[in-house]
Design an enzyme around this catalytic site. Structure first.
Site, mmCIF file in Angstrom:
data_model
loop_
_atom_site.group_PDB
_atom_site.id
_atom_site.type_symbol
_atom_site.label_atom_id
_atom_site.label_comp_id
_atom_site.label_asym_id
_atom_site.label_seq_id
_atom_site.Cartn_x
_atom_site.Cartn_y
_atom_site.Cartn_z
ATOM 1 N N HIS A 1 0.840 -1.191 0.000
ATOM 2 C CA HIS A 1 0.000 0.000 0.000
ATOM 3 C C HIS A 1 0.881 1.249 0.000
ATOM 4 O O HIS A 1 2.102 1.178 0.145
ATOM 5 C CB HIS A 1 -0.930 -0.008 1.209
ATOM 6 C CG HIS A 1 -1.969 -1.086 1.150
ATOM 7 N ND1 HIS A 1 -2.961 -1.212 2.096
ATOM 8 C CD2 HIS A 1 -2.178 -2.098 0.254
ATOM 9 C CE1 HIS A 1 -3.740 -2.243 1.787
ATOM 10 N NE2 HIS A 1 -3.275 -2.790 0.684
ATOM 11 N N GLU B 1 1.424 3.738 2.069
ATOM 12 C CA GLU B 1 2.237 4.071 3.234
ATOM 13 C C GLU B 1 3.530 3.248 3.259
ATOM 14 O O GLU B 1 4.612 3.760 3.547
ATOM 15 C CB GLU B 1 1.443 3.813 4.523
ATOM 16 C CG GLU B 1 0.183 4.650 4.655
ATOM 17 C CD GLU B 1 -1.059 3.948 4.119
ATOM 18 O OE1 GLU B 1 -2.128 4.114 4.716
ATOM 19 O OE2 GLU B 1 -0.947 3.224 3.090
ATOM 20 N N TRP C 1 -17.739 7.150 -37.233
ATOM 21 C CA TRP C 1 -17.567 7.685 -35.890
ATOM 22 C C TRP C 1 -18.322 9.010 -35.785
ATOM 23 O O TRP C 1 -18.247 9.847 -36.687
ATOM 24 C CB TRP C 1 -16.103 7.914 -35.561
ATOM 25 C CG TRP C 1 -15.301 6.660 -35.638
ATOM 26 C CD1 TRP C 1 -14.476 6.276 -36.626
ATOM 27 C CD2 TRP C 1 -15.264 5.613 -34.665
ATOM 28 N NE1 TRP C 1 -13.880 5.071 -36.341
ATOM 29 C CE2 TRP C 1 -14.351 4.639 -35.136
ATOM 30 C CE3 TRP C 1 -15.889 5.422 -33.438
ATOM 31 C CZ2 TRP C 1 -14.073 3.473 -34.417
ATOM 32 C CZ3 TRP C 1 -15.603 4.273 -32.734
ATOM 33 C CH2 TRP C 1 -14.704 3.314 -33.210
#
Length: 395
Positions: free
Chosen positions: A67, A69, A190
């Site tokens: 993670h 930290e 498109w």
């Protein structure tokens, strides 16, 4: 929509300063670098700061990896800098439970910072204030919430899944100036230009699931994967197919995980598709259609945070009528198509008070097209309330 907080997570916490807000915004910006990576985990960033200087930083890695930290603490160790007495800024309350990785709060307590500044209270029942409580018990001051609304923009799906048990859903479409998504004959490629299409792939890449309907699949035979941007992870592709009529030759089955939601059992076909990474999910039918609420509940139970819808007017309208669309992401071309297929296939309303209320978030030019983002306030506000924490009030 932003809200100031007139009170912190707890009565004894320190008050955020302008410097805290500046560093937290820097951490939030860093967390955007992980938009495509950690699902189903939240996108989190961490800064370690002393005397106005960033000593180290980190973002949450792919699921099962470290993670934010831990990444920041590792970088600090590699650089030979001391965390003892520093200030840590983290965009989500540090986890306090054993999951795929050990609790981040243990690593922080061992590093002995003087203070931890947090953007969001974690509504995950396995955390839910316990990370903050353990920091305080270890003598580490806690400040927060700081820049909560800005931090929530990075993780609405995770918070939605934790609080309401269903993912955050945005509906993406390309439309003409007069609201058509295809000509009457079905031609749609498109309507918008290359820049808008590439931006749409960014939104695919940050999602957990790209969802379409059988009609769109039959008309366009789309791949629905991410091609226009670099991503380490492809989202799961999913199809709403009430009668299980999807052709086994569809390009969506050319590789990668696919879910098919149907109300008709066909074990032989399901087994053939299972050999190609396809999971067939049988859900109840409501009024002759797949129960879309049941689909979203199933996705929430299977750790899906964000759903990106690219479909036709019928599925768009059904999702809207079911109250399952949290955001609209519409790329508007300057083309006028006249008679054609509408963005939403909806029954007529009797009153202007009946339609769901969306609010504009932003509009920006992308090449020759305009991107419009809109959000339902009644979807967003409960999430914001949750991440401000039980002790927070809004001025």
């Amino acid at each position: 929509m932003t809200h100031a907080t007139s009170r912190s997570f707890g009565d004894t916490d320190s008050v955020a300063t302008p410097e805290d807000e500046a560093f937290m915004r820097q951490a939030i910006a860093l967390s955007r670098e992980g938009l495509y990576v950690p699902n189903p985990n939240p996108r989190v960033a961490c800064l370690i700061v002393r005397d106005g200087h960033v000593l180290a930083s980190g973002v949450t890695q792919a699921v099962g990896g470290p993670h934010a930290e831990v990444m920041a603490l590792r970088q600090a160790a590699e650089r030979g800098v001391q965390v003892n007495g520093a200030t840590v800024y983290v965009t989500l309350e540090p986890c306090s439970h054993f999951g795929r990785t050990p609790p981040c709060v243990d690593a922080l307590i061992a590093a002995k910072p003087a203070r931890v500044v947090v953007a969001l209270f974690d509504p995950n029942p396995l955390v839910s204030g316990q990370g903050l409580a353990r920091l305080r018990a270890a003598g580490i001051a806690v400040t927060g919430p700081v820049c909560a609304a800005e931090a929530l923009e990075i993780n609405p799906g995770f918070v939605a899944r934790m609080t309401r048990k269903t993912p955050w859903v945005w509906l993406k479409s390309a439309a003409s100036l007069d609201g058509r998504i295809a000509l009457e004959n079905g031609q749609s490629q498109w309507i918008t230009g290359a820049v808008a299409r590439a931006d749409g792939h960014h939104w695919r890449a940050r999602s957990c699931v790209v969802l379409t309907g059988l009609r769109t699949l039959l008309a366009d035979d789309p791949q629905l994967n991410v091609r226009a941007v670099q991503t380490p992870r492809q989202p799961i592709r999913a199809v709403i197919d009430t009668r299980f009529e999807i052709p086994e030759t569809a390009r969506i089955f050319d590789g990668g995980k696919v879910w098919v939601f149907t109300s008709v059992a066909n074990p032989e076909k399901a087994q053939r598709l299972a050999d190609r990474q396809v999971q067939v999910v049988t859900v109840p039918a409501v009024n002759g259609r797949v129960d879309l609420q049941a689909v979203m509940q199933w996705m929430g139970a299977n750790q899906i945070n964000e759903v990106h819808v690219e479909a036709g007017g019928a599925l768009h309208g059904a999702l809207l009528q079911a109250g399952l669309v949290d955001e609209l992401l519409v790329y508007v071309s300057s083309k006028i198509l006249g008679a054609g297929r509408p963005l939403f296939d909806l029954a007529a309303f009797d009153s202007l008070s009946q339609p769901a209320a969306f609010r504009f978030l932003s509009c920006q030019l992308l090449g020759d097209d305009m991107q419009l983002r809109l959000r339902r306030p009644d979807s967003w506000q409960p999430l914001l309330d949750a991440v401000l924490g039980p002790a927070a009030t809004r001025a």
